[in-house]
Scaffold this motif. Structure first.
Motif, PDB file in Angstrom:
ATOM      1  N   ARG A 137       1.108  -1.146   0.124  1.00 18.26           N
ATOM      2  CA  ARG A 137       0.266   0.015  -0.161  1.00 18.26           C
ATOM      3  C   ARG A 137       0.354   1.252   0.020  1.00 18.26           C
ATOM      4  NH1 ARG A 137      -3.613  -2.410   4.653  1.00 18.26           N
ATOM      5  NH2 ARG A 137      -4.785  -4.001   3.566  1.00 18.26           N
ATOM      6  N   TYR A 162       1.045   4.136  -2.905  1.00 19.42           N
ATOM      7  CA  TYR A 162      -0.522   5.450  -2.371  1.00 19.42           C
ATOM      8  C   TYR A 162       0.840   6.948  -2.263  1.00 19.42           C
ATOM      9  CZ  TYR A 162      -3.844   8.573  -2.072  1.00 19.42           C
ATOM     10  OH  TYR A 162      -4.414  10.274  -1.407  1.00 19.42           O
ATOM     11  N   SER A 220     -11.260   8.426  -0.588  1.00 26.47           N
ATOM     12  CA  SER A 220     -11.905   7.186  -0.671  1.00 26.47           C
ATOM     13  C   SER A 220     -12.026   7.058   0.724  1.00 26.47           C
ATOM     14  CB  SER A 220     -11.302   5.838  -1.162  1.00 26.47           C
ATOM     15  OG  SER A 220     -10.032   5.345  -1.305  1.00 26.47           O
ATOM     16  N   SER A 278      -6.091   7.672   3.597  1.00 20.77           N
ATOM     17  CA  SER A 278      -6.159   8.659   2.201  1.00 20.77           C
ATOM     18  C   SER A 278      -5.953   9.424   2.325  1.00 20.77           C
ATOM     19  CB  SER A 278      -6.803   8.064   1.046  1.00 20.77           C
ATOM     20  OG  SER A 278      -6.813   6.659   0.622  1.00 20.77           O
ATOM     21  N   GLN A 283      -6.502  11.592  -5.442  1.00 21.81           N
ATOM     22  CA  GLN A 283      -7.079  10.687  -5.548  1.00 21.81           C
ATOM     23  C   GLN A 283      -7.274   9.339  -7.510  1.00 21.81           C
ATOM     24  OE1 GLN A 283      -9.097   8.852  -3.477  1.00 21.81           O
ATOM     25  NE2 GLN A 283     -10.364   6.973  -5.274  1.00 21.81           N
ATOM     26  N   LYS A 284      -7.154  10.369  -8.589  1.00 21.81           N
ATOM     27  CA  LYS A 284      -7.097   9.450  -9.942  1.00 21.81           C
ATOM     28  C   LYS A 284      -5.991   9.252 -10.314  1.00 21.81           C
ATOM     29  CE  LYS A 284      -7.287  13.159 -12.995  1.00 21.81           C
ATOM     30  NZ  LYS A 284      -8.013  14.074 -14.452  1.00 21.81           N
ATOM     31  N   ASN A 317      -3.530   5.033  -9.511  1.00 20.74           N
ATOM     32  CA  ASN A 317      -3.602   3.223  -8.630  1.00 20.74           C
ATOM     33  C   ASN A 317      -2.229   2.851  -8.701  1.00 20.74           C
ATOM     34  OD1 ASN A 317      -3.835   2.808 -11.471  1.00 20.74           O
ATOM     35  ND2 ASN A 317      -5.767   2.995 -11.572  1.00 20.74           N
ATOM     36  N   ARG A 318      -2.448   2.436  -8.341  1.00 20.72           N
ATOM     37  CA  ARG A 318      -1.207   1.290  -8.283  1.00 20.72           C
ATOM     38  C   ARG A 318      -0.091   1.154  -9.819  1.00 20.72           C
ATOM     39  NH1 ARG A 318       1.074  -4.786  -7.669  1.00 20.72           N
ATOM     40  NH2 ARG A 318      -1.195  -4.877  -8.459  1.00 20.72           N
ATOM     41  N   ASP A 319      -1.662   1.554 -10.966  1.00 20.46           N
ATOM     42  CA  ASP A 319      -0.435   1.037 -12.007  1.00 20.46           C
ATOM     43  C   ASP A 319       0.060   2.433 -12.350  1.00 20.46           C
ATOM     44  OD1 ASP A 319      -0.898  -1.921 -12.300  1.00 20.46           O
ATOM     45  OD2 ASP A 319      -2.758  -1.848 -13.377  1.00 20.46           O
ATOM     46  N   THR A 320      -0.314   3.193 -11.695  1.00 25.67           N
ATOM     47  CA  THR A 320       0.365   4.569 -12.166  1.00 25.67           C
ATOM     48  C   THR A 320       1.359   4.502 -12.767  1.00 25.67           C
ATOM     49  OG1 THR A 320      -1.993   6.128 -11.245  1.00 25.67           O
ATOM     50  CG2 THR A 320      -0.097   7.171 -12.460  1.00 25.67           C
TER      51      THR A 320
END
Length: 472
Positions: free
Chosen positions: A137, A140, A183, A187, A369-370, A372-375
């Motif tokens: 995590r 993030y 979320s 966060s 927020q915009k 994710n892990r794939d960023t």
């Protein structure tokens, strides 16, 4: 809600059966964390310490094991109760793990190991895999810090090009508006603190408190009085100018700033008539800097038009670099803001001859927020296992996706002392510990042991993390 504090249940369901799946006579495993690419070519490492303090600091108890055993029995998964009771009885509930990582605040190119996790008890060889869920995590806060850092570089480039005081303003050029758009409160805290590694402006209180709780920073961020639509529109359209006047009289102070959202009805009318004519002298007399906030429309077009109207009303000075700096007023854009729109806005206003001094940005969902892990394509993978008395390489190499090829062996990260380049290297199997590796001439270890067997060995302060980020 006690189960939410049970570290044994802070994992994925399938992890419960993995202790049965390793080869016979396995008594050690080694994992690493990596950004396998993504939007940015470098990542800013941040957030591991907060996760360690929050999730690993409390020892596991027999009550936790009892609760987990009951859960997995009902859930349909086998459970290693004996292994967990061994951890409680032998280690006092502290996890027998060694975690090494680059110092927080380091900016590291992608495709390098950022942290490693290894078992320290042969009977708990399965543990690094079990804690993957909670440790990964950290993607993030790393990704938020990375986005914020790259935006800071971008804005800094425009300030260098257009401003007479680039260094004095940069830290307040991106304000965190993201608390309501994330979320969870967690966060907001982790992401908000990650942003504050790079900037000083925020409205996300949870980020300030996270920096205080986990990184010893009494006050990591600052804000200014600002209006929202409800406090302006409650006056009614006919009294819009009174709403603005009230902001000046109640909150405008000599040398201070006050931000007023001005697009409730017609942003251009508000800027031209209310601010530029009716209240013009009151703005000047207040001694405060008025920050006008447009909050709708095409950000590129609206920001430039607002600057032009404010320039007509309040005037400007051309600085030594040939760009206009407005008197008494500024603009903050907080709607539709992300790294791409920030660049587009700055390019447009620069082309029109306005210095970046005139602008501040507020980013909410685009910051916290915009993503994710794939960023940044984060992964935590096993790279070595100790089986039958020797270390063997563990890796994946799917023919369908070369981007998912993983690294092999026990790994560490080195950095060249003179050139600042990075190199992930495999540690020879004959060495008992990774940190026993002697780097080649000119190179030094870029990782440090930050956590071992329940003890935090490096307790980074927020000021040190900021210093590393700035130096990068």
């Amino acid at each position: 809600m006690r189960h939410l504090d049970n570290l044994i249940l802070d994992t994925d369901s399938y992890k419960a059966s993995h202790w049965l799946q390793y080869p016979p006579h396995t008594d050690g495993t080694f994992f690493y964390v990596e950004s396998r690419g993504g939007r940015y070519d470098r990542t800013l490492f941040f957030g591991l310490q907060a996760i360690l303090k929050e999730r690993l600091a409390r020892p596991v108890t027999h009550a936790d094991v009892d609760e987990a055993a009951a859960f997995f029995a009902a859930h349909g998964e086998p459970f290693n109760a004996a292994g967990w009771r061994h951890i409680v009885d032998t280690h006092g509930g502290h996890l027998p793990l060694r975690i090494r990582a680059v110092p927080e605040g380091s900016v590291v190119p992608v495709h390098h190991a950022l942290a490693t996790i290894e078992s320290t008890d042969p009977q708990a060889f399965w543990l690094p895999s079990y804690v993957e869920t909670l440790l990964l995590r950290l993607w993030y806060p790393v990704t938020v810090a990375t986005i914020s850092w790259h935006v800071k570089r971008m804005i800094g480039e425009f300030l260098e090009r257009t401003s007479d005081d680039p260094d004095g303003q940069l830290s307040f050029k991106l304000h965190d508006f993201g608390a309501r758009g994330v979320s969870s409160a967690e966060s907001a805290g982790l992401g908000g603190a990650a942003h504050l590694v790079n900037f000083l402006g925020t409205d996300t209180i949870a980020g300030v408190l996270t920096a205080k709780a986990y990184y010893h920073e009494p006050m990591a961020g600052f804000s200014i009085p600002a209006s929202e639509h409800s406090t302006m529109t409650s006056w009614g359209r006919e009294r819009e100018v009174d709403a603005y006047r009230n902001m000046l009289r109640k909150l405008g102070r000599e040398g201070g700033l006050v931000a007023v959202v001005s697009d409730s009805y017609d942003i251009y009318h508000a800027v031209r008539e209310h601010w530029g004519r009716t209240l013009r002298q009151e703005v000047i007399d207040s001694g405060a800097t008025l920050v006008v906030r447009p909050d709708s429309g095409d950000p590129v077009e609206v920001v430039l038009r607002c600057l032009q109207l404010l320039d007509e009303a309040f005037g400007s000075t051309v600085n030594s670099k040939g760009f206009k700096v407005l008197h008494h007023v500024r603009v903050i854009q907080g709607d539709g803001v992300d790294p791409d729109s920030i660049r587009a806005i700055l390019e447009r206003v620069t082309e029109a001859g306005y210095a970046t001094d005139n602008l501040t940005f507020g980013m909410g969902g685009g910051l916290l927020q915009k993503l994710n892990r794939d960023t940044q394509k984060f992964a935590l993978k096993c790279s070595a296992a100790h089986v039958d008395g020797r270390w063997i390489d563990v890796y994946k190499q799917p023919v369908t996706d070369p981007g998912k090829h993983s690294k092999r062996g026990r790994l560490t990260l080195l950095r060249h002392r003179e050139y600042g380049t990075w190199k992930t290297v495999e540690v020879p199997p004959e060495l008992a510990r990774v940190d026993e590796l002697q780097p080649p001439v000119g190179w030094s270890h870029a990782m440090e042991t930050v956590w071992e067997n329940g003890e935090l060995l490096r307790d980074w302060r927020f000021e040190d993390i900021r210093a590393r980020s700035n130096a990068a």
